[in-house]
Design an enzyme around this catalytic site. Structure first.
Site, PDB file in Angstrom:
ATOM      1  N   SER A  38       7.024  13.354   6.596  1.00 40.75           N
ATOM      2  CA  SER A  38       6.479  12.301   5.743  1.00 40.75           C
ATOM      3  C   SER A  38       4.984  12.544   5.495  1.00 40.75           C
ATOM      4  O   SER A  38       4.604  13.612   5.024  1.00 40.75           O
ATOM      5  CB  SER A  38       6.758  10.939   6.382  1.00 40.75           C
ATOM      6  OG  SER A  38       6.644   9.911   5.432  1.00 40.75           O
ATOM      7  N   ASP A 186      13.207  10.558   3.129  1.00 38.00           N
ATOM      8  CA  ASP A 186      12.123  10.641   4.115  1.00 38.00           C
ATOM      9  C   ASP A 186      12.568  11.262   5.443  1.00 38.00           C
ATOM     10  O   ASP A 186      13.522  10.808   6.067  1.00 38.00           O
ATOM     11  CB  ASP A 186      11.608   9.220   4.370  1.00 38.00           C
ATOM     12  CG  ASP A 186      10.247   9.196   5.042  1.00 38.00           C
ATOM     13  OD1 ASP A 186      10.011  10.008   5.939  1.00 38.00           O
ATOM     14  OD2 ASP A 186       9.423   8.348   4.652  1.00 38.00           O
TER      15      ASP A 186
END
Length: 298
Positions: A38, A186
């Site tokens: 991320s 993600d």
């Protein structure tokens, strides 16, 4: 001294990494291999592209996150269109603006695909929701019939940053998948702090000196999740998914290789940080990295 580095996800809290990196540079440390998930993937990639801590601060400080909210055009009334798009597109925003920004800052340093980086020097974590798998990019792309070296670094980072329901997932069509796409989101969902990446699978030790940068207190100081309602339960569920896998690899022995930066009063999605908050995060990162290096040895 050259070390491997791993950066945790944490949204805007990543400003604390800038302070930690300042100390690393001042004390003569350089990074060989880098990994992240991320927001940590963004930091890792930009360091590998050659950006210094001061340049990273400038990039992050000048960034207008509102520009990343690239909604799809629609003739429907706005509130209705917003939720219809999320239902069918699986995200409020396309994510193209984020990828374009990443592409611009990476190409400014001559980085477009993984072939432009030293082999194995950058690892990025993403999640394949269709197959229920954690992905290590670019390595796992070959499972989809994609040549890892030719894959755009900006696209891989976008995958790792595609917060579910906020950004649309990135689709990968496998040559052996019968035309059905895999939806990639993600990396923090399955591994927010991939410190395990550079460990030897058999010995569970690092082949090279490795330092991780985590945006939480030490494991023994982490507060328990308080669950009083459904919202609390959802938050606890997400945090458990993000952290449980990684905590298995962080015992007392491995924790000594991690700079724990206890950012507790700022959320990952607090996009309107004040200058004072940014300065506080940087100072916190500096202080924790300085304390860490005073006692760290490999």
């Amino acid at each position: 001294m050259k070390v491997d580095g791993v950066f945790a996800g944490g949204g805007v809290k990543a400003f604390a990494f800038v302070g930690a990196l300042q100390i690393m540079e001042e004390q003569g440390y350089e990074f060989d291999r880098l990994a992240g998930s991320s927001a940590g993937a963004i930091i890792a990639a930009l360091i590998q592209a050659g950006y210094s801590s001061e340049e990273l601060f400038s990039l992050l400080n000048e960034l207008d996150v509102e520009e990343f909210k690239d909604e799809r055009m629609s003739y429907l009334p706005f509130p209705m269109a917003k939720w219809i798009h999320m239902y069918f597109r699986l995200g409020l925003y396309r994510g193209d603006a984020l990828e374009q920004w990443l592409k611009t800052v990476l190409e400014a340093r001559g980085i477009r695909t993984f072939d432009d980086l030293p082999n194995g020097s950058l690892k990025i974590i993403a999640s394949d929701l269709s197959k229920g798998r954690l992905l290590v990019l670019p390595d796992d792309l070959q499972k989809y019939g994609v040549i890892p070296e030719r894959f755009p670094v900006a696209r891989a980072i976008r995958m790792s940053c595609s917060i579910p329901f906020f950004f649309e997932p990135v689709k990968i069509y496998s040559r052996a998948g019968g035309g059905k796409p895999s939806y990639i989101v993600d990396g923090g969902i399955l591994s927010n702090f991939p410190m395990w990446l550079f460990m030897d699978g058999a010995t569970k030790r690092w082949k090279k000196p490795a330092i991780g940068f985590q945006l939480t207190p030490e494991i023994k100081e982490l507060p328990s999740n308080k669950i009083k309602n459904a919202v609390d339960m959802y938050r606890a569920l997400f945090e458990t998914m993000s952290n449980a896998h990684d905590i298995r690899y962080i015992d007392d022995e491995h924790a000594r290789n991690i700079v724990f930066i206890p950012v507790q009063d700022i959320k990952a999605t607090d996009f309107s940080l004040s200058d004072e908050q940014k300065e506080d995060l940087i100072l916190l990162g500096r202080n924790e990295a300085e304390k860490f290096l005073k006692k760290w040895s490999y």
